[in-house]
Scaffold this motif. Structure first.
Motif, mmCIF file in Angstrom:
data_model
loop_
_atom_site.group_PDB
_atom_site.id
_atom_site.type_symbol
_atom_site.label_atom_id
_atom_site.label_comp_id
_atom_site.label_asym_id
_atom_site.label_seq_id
_atom_site.Cartn_x
_atom_site.Cartn_y
_atom_site.Cartn_z
ATOM 1 N N ALA B 32 77.003 -41.459 37.727
ATOM 2 C CA ALA B 32 78.203 -41.544 38.559
ATOM 3 C C ALA B 32 77.884 -41.335 40.038
ATOM 4 O O ALA B 32 78.612 -41.818 40.908
ATOM 5 N N ASP B 33 76.798 -40.616 40.331
ATOM 6 C CA ASP B 33 76.425 -40.349 41.722
ATOM 7 C C ASP B 33 75.374 -41.329 42.248
ATOM 8 O O ASP B 33 74.983 -41.243 43.423
ATOM 9 N N ALA B 34 74.906 -42.229 41.397
ATOM 10 C CA ALA B 34 73.811 -43.122 41.803
ATOM 11 C C ALA B 34 74.210 -43.974 43.003
ATOM 12 O O ALA B 34 73.407 -44.179 43.930
ATOM 13 N N GLY B 35 75.452 -44.458 43.008
ATOM 14 C CA GLY B 35 75.907 -45.313 44.105
ATOM 15 C C GLY B 35 75.875 -44.586 45.439
ATOM 16 O O GLY B 35 75.546 -45.176 46.468
ATOM 17 N N ARG B 36 76.201 -43.300 45.413
ATOM 18 C CA ARG B 36 76.192 -42.510 46.647
ATOM 19 C C ARG B 36 74.773 -42.477 47.237
ATOM 20 O O ARG B 36 74.595 -42.566 48.456
ATOM 21 N N VAL B 37 73.781 -42.344 46.362
ATOM 22 C CA VAL B 37 72.388 -42.315 46.834
ATOM 23 C C VAL B 37 71.992 -43.701 47.345
ATOM 24 O O VAL B 37 71.360 -43.823 48.406
ATOM 25 N N GLU B 38 72.392 -44.724 46.615
ATOM 26 C CA GLU B 38 72.014 -46.086 47.028
ATOM 27 C C GLU B 38 72.633 -46.451 48.378
ATOM 28 O O GLU B 38 72.041 -47.208 49.145
ATOM 29 N N ASP B 39 73.804 -45.903 48.659
ATOM 30 C CA ASP B 39 74.470 -46.199 49.927
ATOM 31 C C ASP B 39 73.984 -45.313 51.069
ATOM 32 O O ASP B 39 74.394 -45.504 52.225
ATOM 33 N N SER B 40 73.145 -44.342 50.759
ATOM 34 C CA SER B 40 72.734 -43.362 51.755
ATOM 35 C C SER B 40 71.757 -43.965 52.775
ATOM 36 O O SER B 40 70.902 -44.780 52.433
ATOM 37 N N GLU B 41 71.888 -43.500 54.021
ATOM 38 C CA GLU B 41 70.924 -43.901 55.056
ATOM 39 C C GLU B 41 69.648 -43.081 54.955
ATOM 40 O O GLU B 41 68.614 -43.455 55.486
ATOM 41 N N HIS B 42 69.749 -41.933 54.306
ATOM 42 C CA HIS B 42 68.619 -41.002 54.323
ATOM 43 C C HIS B 42 67.819 -40.958 53.037
ATOM 44 O O HIS B 42 66.710 -40.429 53.011
ATOM 45 N N ALA B 43 68.375 -41.484 51.948
ATOM 46 C CA ALA B 43 67.704 -41.304 50.658
ATOM 47 C C ALA B 43 67.570 -42.623 49.907
ATOM 48 O O ALA B 43 68.347 -43.562 50.110
ATOM 49 N N ASN B 44 66.576 -42.675 49.057
ATOM 50 C CA ASN B 44 66.403 -43.789 48.113
ATOM 51 C C ASN B 44 66.679 -43.279 46.704
ATOM 52 O O ASN B 44 66.444 -42.095 46.404
ATOM 53 N N LEU B 45 67.110 -44.189 45.840
ATOM 54 C CA LEU B 45 67.289 -43.838 44.430
ATOM 55 C C LEU B 45 66.088 -44.344 43.648
ATOM 56 O O LEU B 45 65.736 -45.525 43.728
ATOM 57 N N VAL B 46 65.455 -43.445 42.910
ATOM 58 C CA VAL B 46 64.350 -43.834 42.021
ATOM 59 C C VAL B 46 64.857 -43.733 40.591
ATOM 60 O O VAL B 46 65.297 -42.664 40.155
ATOM 61 N N ALA B 47 64.845 -44.860 39.887
ATOM 62 C CA ALA B 47 65.284 -44.889 38.483
ATOM 63 C C ALA B 47 64.036 -45.007 37.600
ATOM 64 O O ALA B 47 63.261 -45.949 37.750
ATOM 65 N N ILE B 48 63.879 -44.058 36.710
ATOM 66 C CA ILE B 48 62.650 -43.968 35.901
ATOM 67 C C ILE B 48 62.968 -44.279 34.448
ATOM 68 O O ILE B 48 63.905 -43.708 33.866
ATOM 69 N N ASP B 49 62.196 -45.164 33.845
ATOM 70 C CA ASP B 49 62.311 -45.392 32.400
ATOM 71 C C ASP B 49 61.714 -44.171 31.703
ATOM 72 O O ASP B 49 60.504 -44.090 31.481
ATOM 73 N N ALA B 50 62.582 -43.237 31.372
ATOM 74 C CA ALA B 50 62.133 -41.918 30.931
ATOM 75 C C ALA B 50 62.017 -41.845 29.408
ATOM 76 O O ALA B 50 62.633 -42.619 28.682
ATOM 77 N N MET B 51 61.222 -40.899 28.954
ATOM 78 C CA MET B 51 61.075 -40.672 27.520
ATOM 79 C C MET B 51 62.238 -39.793 27.054
ATOM 80 O O MET B 51 62.064 -38.626 26.690
ATOM 81 N N ARG B 52 63.426 -40.362 27.125
ATOM 82 C CA ARG B 52 64.648 -39.647 26.753
ATOM 83 C C ARG B 52 65.434 -40.513 25.789
ATOM 84 O O ARG B 52 65.409 -41.745 25.910
ATOM 85 N N VAL B 53 66.138 -39.884 24.884
ATOM 86 C CA VAL B 53 66.933 -40.660 23.944
ATOM 87 C C VAL B 53 68.229 -39.904 23.624
ATOM 88 O O VAL B 53 68.226 -38.682 23.460
ATOM 89 N N VAL B 54 69.322 -40.659 23.603
ATOM 90 C CA VAL B 54 70.618 -40.103 23.187
ATOM 91 C C VAL B 54 70.997 -40.774 21.873
ATOM 92 O O VAL B 54 70.941 -42.002 21.757
#
Lengths: 167, 303
Positions: B32-54
């Protein structure tokens, strides 16, 4: 999205000089473990995709049920002590004292009858009673520490009188 | 490298997005907060294919969920694409069983159960599901949104009633103990549950073993001898290729038996200051390769 950073070039010999400070906020429930992994030595670590790669272990191979580990030369602990085969043997023996030292569970334990031999400063032979298919995965949770760490702190051994549940 | 464990994560996200000089890396950013990071002038969003499972942990201890047809019906009811789109904002991958699709133990030819309400209803009817039998769906607070989405899928696709129980944070330890100790019957049919692989050398050792092995903390059902045999072979197999093959067989067995309701593998999202070069890792938070550029606040005075 902001721009990308150019990486610092590698200088001759592969070494880089640490520069700058980075402040990290990590609310992950395993933050304690990530701090451990970023501050201690282990035989292996994981690469970007999660595959196991050598850390202070340069190479390894099986001879029957014995895992032979070549230790990377030139590694030093934060207190300046060189990391050698004997550091690995000492760390192994410290953790083997406990029945359930690993917080995630006993599946990370090595067989209690495992014998560790150091034929030279940079070779360790883990003589398991039977082959251990998960040995390299277990190496990820096998923390190698300096003499001073074990003598003065351990994993809270002095404070708690035990290493059960916290290495 | 300084871990600032004294800063609230929400405040930290604001600091990395809106300022420079306070916080450089914030992990566990919610979709839900990813868009805020993507729109930021100061930060980049790093999305990691993580070893996680739901997944939905199925209580196989009693009827009707001890019947593989019922468990398959639940899997056929799930619209994974919608779940990923609406709950994870697209930051997740569908998963066929329990091995993340980018792990080497994921069988190459295994596709997630399709969203097939008709076949699901048929299997449920064949298994003798009683119309007045409500499915008890439990979740912890961190995956409540997943549970609510799943309940909708079960109701709409299968036409069954679903009762949702969200475990309050103050009861979490007691609930975890009940699950692990296995002395008392657990009060759910399906528990939405998030887990991860730490060691990475062999995901089934950390994921599949914990859910389905006789010694697994999260197992809620009888032991499967075939699973025990495969896991027994794993622990003495030192050839990585053969070990990987056993891992694939374990994942296929779990899929065929529909031991869980398989959902997705969420990506790990990290907000990173634009002057920091951070390499995401699938299994852990690794900072050894992290570097800062010359424009970073900590180097502006020539450091």
């Amino acid at each position: 999205m902001a721009g990308q950073v150019a990486r610092q070039p590698v200088v001759e010999g592969g070494a880089r000089t640490p520069v700058g400070t980075v402040h990290v906020v990590d609310p992950h429930p395993l933050n304690w473990l990530f701090i451990t992994w970023n501050t201690m030595e282990e035989p292996v670590r994981t690469d970007e995709r999660g595959n196991i790669v050598g850390a202070c272990m340069e190479d390894s191979w099986w001879e029957g049920s014995t895992l032979v580990v070549k230790v990377r030369e030139g590694v030093r602990f934060q207190d300046g002590e060189p990391l050698t085969a004997r550091s690995i043997k000492r760390s192994f023996e410290e953790v083997q004292k406990w029945r359930a030292p690993h917080p995630p569970g006993t599946y990370l334990n090595f067989h209690p009858d495992t014998r560790v031999v150091c034929p030279d400063d940079y070779t360790v032979r883990f003589e398991f009673p039977e082959p251990d298919g998960l040995a390299l995965a277990k190496f990820r949770g096998f923390h190698i520490a300096s003499t001073r760490f074990w003598e003065e702190e351990g994993f809270g051994y002095r404070k708690y009188g035990t290493g059960e549940g916290h290495w | 490298m300084i871990f600032r464990n004294d800063v609230d994560p929400a405040e930290a996200l604001g600091l990395v997005c809106d300022t420079e000089g306070e916080i450089d890396i914030v992990t566990e950013v919610s979709p839900a907060d990813a868009g805020r990071v993507e729109d930021s002038e100061h930060a980049n969003l790093v999305a990691i294919d993580a070893m996680r499972v739901v997944s939905g942990l199925v209580n196989r201890n009693s009827a009707p969920l001890d019947d593989v047809r019922v468990r398959k019906a639940l899997n056929l009811a799930v619209d994974r694409d919608r779940l990923i789109r609406e709950v994870f904002s697209g930051y997740a991958h569908p998963v066929a069983a329990m091995a993340p699709p980018y792990s080497w133990e994921s069988p190459d030819d295994l596709e997630p159960y399709p969203h097939d309400p008709e076949e699901g209803k048929r299997l449920l009817s064949e298994a003798g599901w009683q119309p007045d039998r409500a499915l008890r769906l439990a979740a912890t607070g961190d995956v409540e949104a997943v549970a609510r989405h799943l309940a909708e899928d079960f109701r709409e696709a299968l036409g069954i009633e679903v009762r949702i129980v969200v475990i309050p944070d103050e009861d979490l330890v007691a609930a975890q103990r009940a699950l692990v100790e296995k002395n008392l019957p657990v009060p759910f049919d399906v528990l939405v549950h998030a887990w991860f692989d730490l060691a990475a050398g062999y995901p089934p050792a950390v994921i599949h073993r914990e859910y389905f092995h006789s010694g697994g903390a999260f197992r809620v059902g009888p032991v499967l001898q075939q699973f025990e045999d495969l896991m027994g072979r794993s622990v003495v197999e030192t050839d990585p290729k053969k070990l990987g093959e056993i891992g694939k067989q374990l994942d296929k067995l779990v899929y065929d038996e529909a031991l869980n309701v398989f959902l997705c593998c969420p990506q790990a999202l990290v907000a990173v200051n634009r002057h920091v070069d951070f390499t995401g890792h699938a299994a852990t938070l690794e900072l050894a390769e992290t570097e800062v550029g010359e424009g970073h606040w900590s180097r502006r005075n020539g450091a």
